[in-house]
Scaffold this motif. Structure first.
Motif, PDB file in Angstrom:
ATOM      1  N   GLY A 185       0.779  -1.231   0.000  1.00  0.00           N
ATOM      2  CA  GLY A 185       0.000   0.000   0.000  1.00  0.00           C
ATOM      3  C   GLY A 185       0.807   1.275   0.000  1.00  0.00           C
ATOM      4  N   MET A 186       2.134   1.173   0.108  1.00  0.00           N
ATOM      5  CA  MET A 186       2.959   2.386   0.211  1.00  0.00           C
ATOM      6  C   MET A 186       3.045   3.150  -1.115  1.00  0.00           C
ATOM      7  SD  MET A 186       3.869   3.041   3.204  1.00  0.00           S
ATOM      8  CE  MET A 186       3.123   2.145   4.559  1.00  0.00           C
ATOM      9  N   VAL A 187       3.050   2.436  -2.234  1.00  0.00           N
ATOM     10  CA  VAL A 187       3.098   3.137  -3.524  1.00  0.00           C
ATOM     11  C   VAL A 187       1.865   4.021  -3.687  1.00  0.00           C
ATOM     12  CG1 VAL A 187       3.070   2.848  -6.026  1.00  0.00           C
ATOM     13  CG2 VAL A 187       4.547   1.384  -4.619  1.00  0.00           C
ATOM     14  N   GLU A 188       0.717   3.459  -3.365  1.00  0.00           N
ATOM     15  CA  GLU A 188      -0.525   4.225  -3.510  1.00  0.00           C
ATOM     16  C   GLU A 188      -0.521   5.460  -2.605  1.00  0.00           C
ATOM     17  OE1 GLU A 188      -0.883   0.232  -4.992  1.00  0.00           O
ATOM     18  OE2 GLU A 188      -0.282   0.958  -3.007  1.00  0.00           O
ATOM     19  N   LYS A 189      -0.024   5.301  -1.390  1.00  0.00           N
ATOM     20  CA  LYS A 189       0.056   6.451  -0.480  1.00  0.00           C
ATOM     21  C   LYS A 189       1.047   7.498  -0.995  1.00  0.00           C
ATOM     22  CE  LYS A 189      -1.337   3.950   3.691  1.00  0.00           C
ATOM     23  NZ  LYS A 189      -0.975   3.512   5.055  1.00  0.00           N
ATOM     24  N   ALA A 190       2.139   7.010  -1.587  1.00  0.00           N
ATOM     25  CA  ALA A 190       3.139   7.946  -2.120  1.00  0.00           C
ATOM     26  C   ALA A 190       2.581   8.760  -3.278  1.00  0.00           C
ATOM     27  CB  ALA A 190       4.380   7.180  -2.560  1.00  0.00           C
ATOM     28  N   MET A 191       1.747   8.136  -4.094  1.00  0.00           N
ATOM     29  CA  MET A 191       1.208   8.832  -5.255  1.00  0.00           C
ATOM     30  C   MET A 191       0.296   9.990  -4.848  1.00  0.00           C
ATOM     31  SD  MET A 191       2.668   7.319  -7.802  1.00  0.00           S
ATOM     32  CE  MET A 191       4.038   7.142  -6.649  1.00  0.00           C
ATOM     33  N   ALA A 192      -0.191   9.972  -3.622  1.00  0.00           N
ATOM     34  CA  ALA A 192      -0.998  11.093  -3.140  1.00  0.00           C
ATOM     35  C   ALA A 192      -0.137  12.327  -2.878  1.00  0.00           C
ATOM     36  CB  ALA A 192      -1.747  10.691  -1.865  1.00  0.00           C
ATOM     37  N   ARG A 193       1.158  12.108  -2.697  1.00  0.00           N
ATOM     38  CA  ARG A 193       2.076  13.238  -2.448  1.00  0.00           C
ATOM     39  C   ARG A 193       2.798  13.689  -3.717  1.00  0.00           C
ATOM     40  NH1 ARG A 193       5.515  11.965   3.029  1.00  0.00           N
ATOM     41  NH2 ARG A 193       4.261  10.216   3.797  1.00  0.00           N
ATOM     42  N   MET A 194       3.118  12.756  -4.594  1.00  0.00           N
ATOM     43  CA  MET A 194       3.791  13.071  -5.861  1.00  0.00           C
ATOM     44  C   MET A 194       3.294  12.067  -6.888  1.00  0.00           C
ATOM     45  SD  MET A 194       7.887  13.188  -6.823  1.00  0.00           S
ATOM     46  CE  MET A 194       8.207  14.864  -6.280  1.00  0.00           C
ATOM     47  N   ASP A 195       2.722  12.553  -7.977  1.00  0.00           N
ATOM     48  CA  ASP A 195       2.133  11.594  -8.920  1.00  0.00           C
ATOM     49  C   ASP A 195       3.213  10.806  -9.650  1.00  0.00           C
ATOM     50  OD1 ASP A 195       2.844  12.812 -11.550  1.00  0.00           O
ATOM     51  OD2 ASP A 195       1.480  14.408 -10.950  1.00  0.00           O
ATOM     52  N   ALA A 196       2.794   9.712 -10.261  1.00  0.00           N
ATOM     53  CA  ALA A 196       3.728   8.753 -10.846  1.00  0.00           C
ATOM     54  C   ALA A 196       4.581   9.380 -11.939  1.00  0.00           C
ATOM     55  CB  ALA A 196       2.964   7.547 -11.383  1.00  0.00           C
ATOM     56  N   ASP A 197       3.977  10.203 -12.791  1.00  0.00           N
ATOM     57  CA  ASP A 197       4.761  10.819 -13.873  1.00  0.00           C
ATOM     58  C   ASP A 197       5.846  11.723 -13.315  1.00  0.00           C
ATOM     59  OD1 ASP A 197       3.455   9.578 -15.965  1.00  0.00           O
ATOM     60  OD2 ASP A 197       2.005  11.205 -16.257  1.00  0.00           O
ATOM     61  N   ALA A 198       5.519  12.508 -12.285  1.00  0.00           N
ATOM     62  CA  ALA A 198       6.511  13.417 -11.696  1.00  0.00           C
ATOM     63  C   ALA A 198       7.627  12.638 -11.013  1.00  0.00           C
ATOM     64  CB  ALA A 198       5.829  14.360 -10.714  1.00  0.00           C
ATOM     65  N   ALA A 209      17.985  11.024 -12.087  1.00  0.00           N
ATOM     66  CA  ALA A 209      18.539  10.260 -13.209  1.00  0.00           C
ATOM     67  C   ALA A 209      19.402  11.121 -14.115  1.00  0.00           C
ATOM     68  CB  ALA A 209      17.412   9.626 -14.017  1.00  0.00           C
ATOM     69  N   ARG A 210      19.191  12.420 -14.120  1.00  0.00           N
ATOM     70  CA  ARG A 210      19.972  13.298 -14.995  1.00  0.00           C
ATOM     71  C   ARG A 210      21.294  13.707 -14.365  1.00  0.00           C
ATOM     72  NH1 ARG A 210      14.670  15.432 -15.743  1.00  0.00           N
ATOM     73  NH2 ARG A 210      13.923  15.226 -17.898  1.00  0.00           N
ATOM     74  N   THR A 211      21.272  14.013 -13.078  1.00  0.00           N
ATOM     75  CA  THR A 211      22.457  14.595 -12.433  1.00  0.00           C
ATOM     76  C   THR A 211      23.251  13.601 -11.599  1.00  0.00           C
ATOM     77  OG1 THR A 211      21.262  15.231 -10.417  1.00  0.00           O
ATOM     78  CG2 THR A 211      21.198  16.775 -12.284  1.00  0.00           C
ATOM     79  N   GLY A 212      22.619  12.482 -11.204  1.00  0.00           N
ATOM     80  CA  GLY A 212      23.283  11.545 -10.307  1.00  0.00           C
ATOM     81  C   GLY A 212      23.355  12.036  -8.876  1.00  0.00           C
ATOM     82  N   ALA A 213      22.644  13.118  -8.564  1.00  0.00           N
ATOM     83  CA  ALA A 213      22.564  13.639  -7.188  1.00  0.00           C
ATOM     84  C   ALA A 213      21.200  13.278  -6.608  1.00  0.00           C
ATOM     85  CB  ALA A 213      22.757  15.152  -7.180  1.00  0.00           C
ATOM     86  N   TRP A 214      21.040  13.445  -5.301  1.00  0.00           N
ATOM     87  CA  TRP A 214      19.730  13.217  -4.704  1.00  0.00           C
ATOM     88  C   TRP A 214      18.750  14.252  -5.241  1.00  0.00           C
ATOM     89  CZ3 TRP A 214      19.514   8.651  -2.946  1.00  0.00           C
ATOM     90  CH2 TRP A 214      20.610   8.075  -2.301  1.00  0.00           C
ATOM     91  N   ASN A 215      17.563  13.792  -5.595  1.00  0.00           N
ATOM     92  CA  ASN A 215      16.555  14.717  -6.099  1.00  0.00           C
ATOM     93  C   ASN A 215      15.840  15.363  -4.909  1.00  0.00           C
ATOM     94  OD1 ASN A 215      13.700  15.489  -7.035  1.00  0.00           O
ATOM     95  ND2 ASN A 215      14.808  15.166  -8.954  1.00  0.00           N
ATOM     96  N   ARG A 216      16.058  16.639  -4.721  1.00  0.00           N
ATOM     97  CA  ARG A 216      15.556  17.313  -3.528  1.00  0.00           C
ATOM     98  C   ARG A 216      14.039  17.450  -3.528  1.00  0.00           C
ATOM     99  NH1 ARG A 216      20.483  21.721  -2.626  1.00  0.00           N
ATOM    100  NH2 ARG A 216      21.954  20.161  -1.812  1.00  0.00           N
ATOM    101  N   ASP A 217      13.432  17.541  -4.713  1.00  0.00           N
ATOM    102  CA  ASP A 217      11.970  17.599  -4.751  1.00  0.00           C
ATOM    103  C   ASP A 217      11.375  16.304  -4.200  1.00  0.00           C
ATOM    104  OD1 ASP A 217      11.982  20.127  -5.835  1.00  0.00           O
ATOM    105  OD2 ASP A 217      11.722  19.434  -7.905  1.00  0.00           O
ATOM    106  N   ILE A 275      12.138  13.279   3.753  1.00  0.00           N
ATOM    107  CA  ILE A 275      13.352  12.489   3.974  1.00  0.00           C
ATOM    108  C   ILE A 275      14.542  13.456   3.980  1.00  0.00           C
ATOM    109  CG2 ILE A 275      14.860  10.689   3.048  1.00  0.00           C
ATOM    110  CD1 ILE A 275      12.302   9.489   1.755  1.00  0.00           C
ATOM    111  N   PRO A 276      15.238  13.599   5.099  1.00  0.00           N
ATOM    112  CA  PRO A 276      16.344  14.561   5.158  1.00  0.00           C
ATOM    113  C   PRO A 276      17.546  14.095   4.338  1.00  0.00           C
ATOM    114  CG  PRO A 276      16.205  13.306   7.196  1.00  0.00           C
ATOM    115  CD  PRO A 276      15.011  12.909   6.384  1.00  0.00           C
ATOM    116  N   GLU A 277      18.124  14.995   3.576  1.00  0.00           N
ATOM    117  CA  GLU A 277      19.264  14.623   2.736  1.00  0.00           C
ATOM    118  C   GLU A 277      20.463  14.188   3.576  1.00  0.00           C
ATOM    119  OE1 GLU A 277      21.827  16.405  -1.071  1.00  0.00           O
ATOM    120  OE2 GLU A 277      20.060  17.476  -0.300  1.00  0.00           O
ATOM    121  N   HIS A 278      20.583  14.718   4.790  1.00  0.00           N
ATOM    122  CA  HIS A 278      21.730  14.353   5.626  1.00  0.00           C
ATOM    123  C   HIS A 278      21.652  12.908   6.127  1.00  0.00           C
ATOM    124  CE1 HIS A 278      19.332  14.652   9.330  1.00  0.00           C
ATOM    125  NE2 HIS A 278      18.892  15.836   8.926  1.00  0.00           N
ATOM    126  N   LEU A 279      20.529  12.231   5.877  1.00  0.00           N
ATOM    127  CA  LEU A 279      20.435  10.816   6.221  1.00  0.00           C
ATOM    128  C   LEU A 279      21.418   9.983   5.392  1.00  0.00           C
ATOM    129  CD1 LEU A 279      18.750   8.713   7.913  1.00  0.00           C
ATOM    130  CD2 LEU A 279      17.263   8.509   5.903  1.00  0.00           C
TER     131      LEU A 279
END
Length: 475
Positions: free
Chosen positions: A101-114, A179-187, A194-198
């Motif tokens: 059920g976590m994918v479905e919950k995640a899609m409520a915060r950021m849609d699949a295409d984004a 996928a473009r930069t190889g860095a963590w995607n901050r959005d 999720i804190p980047e310092h983790l």
């Protein structure tokens, strides 16, 4: 002469491979093999990290002197450490039910295409992102205490020498790396709190990250698939690869990621390769179906070798019934043969009853799914694939390689069987300055490692079966 020690961890077993390289000549041998036995603990299905580290030390002891050491593992899984660097419980297995059920919950915060446009990762419940959401929701105490996340290969290096790094190829299985930069995607990180310092500082594959008893600890391509692809023998520009083990990862190398909606809908993934390329691939359930079926028959009192299972499959009627290996029905451990029958019954096909019929159904279904994935990759990239390199344990499965060549209509080059360990070794040799780059390592593999070639045969019966198969997939 340089001696390097490669630890290759699979989902069911691990081994230590000691290699020697001198004057352009590479030799290697297995010095330690051990079972990887996850178990239920504290309400979750977990890896036994203490046991795995004990086997690391046994492998080191058996190897004797060496110049460097590197670890590769499966993707997505991780350990969480507290402020003192202590592991907050054994790492949870990607097959644990906590992500339901976590994918479905995640899609409520950021849609699949984004989410796909940001990370290029096939959206699967096993991915690190959704595991972290499960920790946030279900284990607030652990989440509050967590100060560092280390992916499995980095966790082994940390336990051995205290290294605190995040290797890029393993990070790209997380659904959080850009996928473009190889860095963590901050959005993505901000959307899911999720804190980047983790995360530890990122390093490229082939970076020396510490020492153990005078030997360099090298962050190889932490994801075993990327180690295997690094050992692909001198591929041409239109080659595809199939890293075939518990999972099948079928793909090709690209200079840039493909992040379209069509790519997402086709469940294709962009992962970072050891050589800086994008490995554009599809995750397919692989030899797990055969491995778990064999375990089920053993539980029922029937013991078969893999050679016996192949002979039984050969004796069964061809192209009779098929499954989708990626149907969620086949994800959990247990009675895979029974689920094969259930799937065929549900889809109105002849139900395989004998061991040979079940095996034939599984092997043919994998070959058909490989063809399906190759066609998806071809449409997305515009490539017309000239050859398929089968890398890893699946290269030993002559029946599956033959079926894949016939079904897909392209030559199959099977080998090296030890592609993952060899890629680990090659990356270490590059880091030690013994090889100039991955391309030189691939040329070495092509010149020295045995491979088997399967030319495609008559395709007519497979074409008819493929029409039926694509209908089943669309239901």
């Amino acid at each position: 002469m340089k001696r390097v020690l490669a630890f290759d961890f699979g989902a069911s077993s691990g081994r230590a491979i000691l290699a020697e390289y001198e004057n352009g000549h590479l030799t290697y041998k297995e010095v330690h093999r051990f079972e990887n036995c996850p178990r239920e603990r504290d309400g979750h299905f977990r890896w036994d990290f203490a046991d795995l580290m004990a086997n690391v030390h046994q492998g080191i002891e058996k190897a004797g002197a060496f110049d460097s050491i590197g670890f590769d593992t499966w993707g997505v899984d991780f350990g969480l450490l507290d402020e003192d660097g202590k592991l907050l419980g054994d790492p949870v297995h990607y097959r644990d039910s906590r992500t339901e059920g976590m994918v479905e919950k995640a899609m409520a915060r950021m849609d699949a295409d984004a989410l796909y446009a940001a990370t290029g990762s096939q959206i699967m419940a096993i991915n690190t992102l959704f595991q972290l959401l499960a920790v946030q929701e279900q284990d607030a105490e652990t989440w509050e205490k967590a100060r560092r996340l280390l992916f499995m290969p980095d966790l082994f290096a940390h336990a051995l020498c205290g290294a605190d790094v995040c290797e890029t190829t393993i990070a790209s299985t997380s659904q959080m790396l850009d996928a473009r930069t190889g860095a963590w995607n901050r959005d993505v990180l901000q959307s899911f709190a999720i804190p980047e310092h983790l995360f530890a500082p990122r390093v490229n594959s082939g970076t020396a990250v510490g020492e153990y008893q005078g030997a360099k600890v090298i962050a190889v391509a932490g994801h075993d698939t990327q180690c295997a692809v690094a050992a692909m023998p001198a591929p041409d520009a239109n080659a595809a690869f199939l890293s075939c083990g518990t999972w099948s990862l079928l793909g090709c190398e690209l200079d840039n990621p493909i992040l379209t909606q069509r790519s997402r809908l086709d469940a294709l993934s962009n992962e970072q390769g050891a050589n800086g390329k994008i490995n554009y691939l599809k995750n397919i359930v692989g030899l797990w179906l055969i491995q778990e079926s064999r375990r089920q028959w053993r539980r029922e009192g029937q013991e078969y070798s893999y050679a016996q299972l192949e002979q039984l499959a050969l004796a069964a009627e061809p192209l009779r019934s098929f499954i989708d290996p990626d149907d969620p029905l086949f994800t959990p451990p247990g009675d895979i043969p029974g689920r094969v029958r259930e799937f065929c019954r549900r889809t109105g096909q002849p139900v395989p009853e004998t061991v040979g019929q079940v095996m034939r159904c599984i092997c043919e279904s994998l070959a058909l799914k490989y063809r399906f994935a190759l066609e998806q990759l071809s449409r997305a990239t515009g490539k017309q694939f000239s050859v398929l390199h089968v890398l890893g344990g699946g290269a030993k499965d002559g029946l599956l390689c033959r079926m894949t060549a016939d079904c897909a209509g392209i030559p199959v080059i099977a080998g090296p069987v030890e592609a993952t360990a060899l890629g680990n070794i090659l990356i270490q040799l590059v880091a030690l300055g013994e090889l100039p780059d991955i391309a030189a390592g691939r040329a070495l593999i092509a010149a020295t490692e045995p491979v088997k070639r399967f030319a495609p045969g008559d395709r007519n019966d497979w074409d008819k079966a493929y029409e039926t198969y694509t209908t089943i997939l669309s239901e």
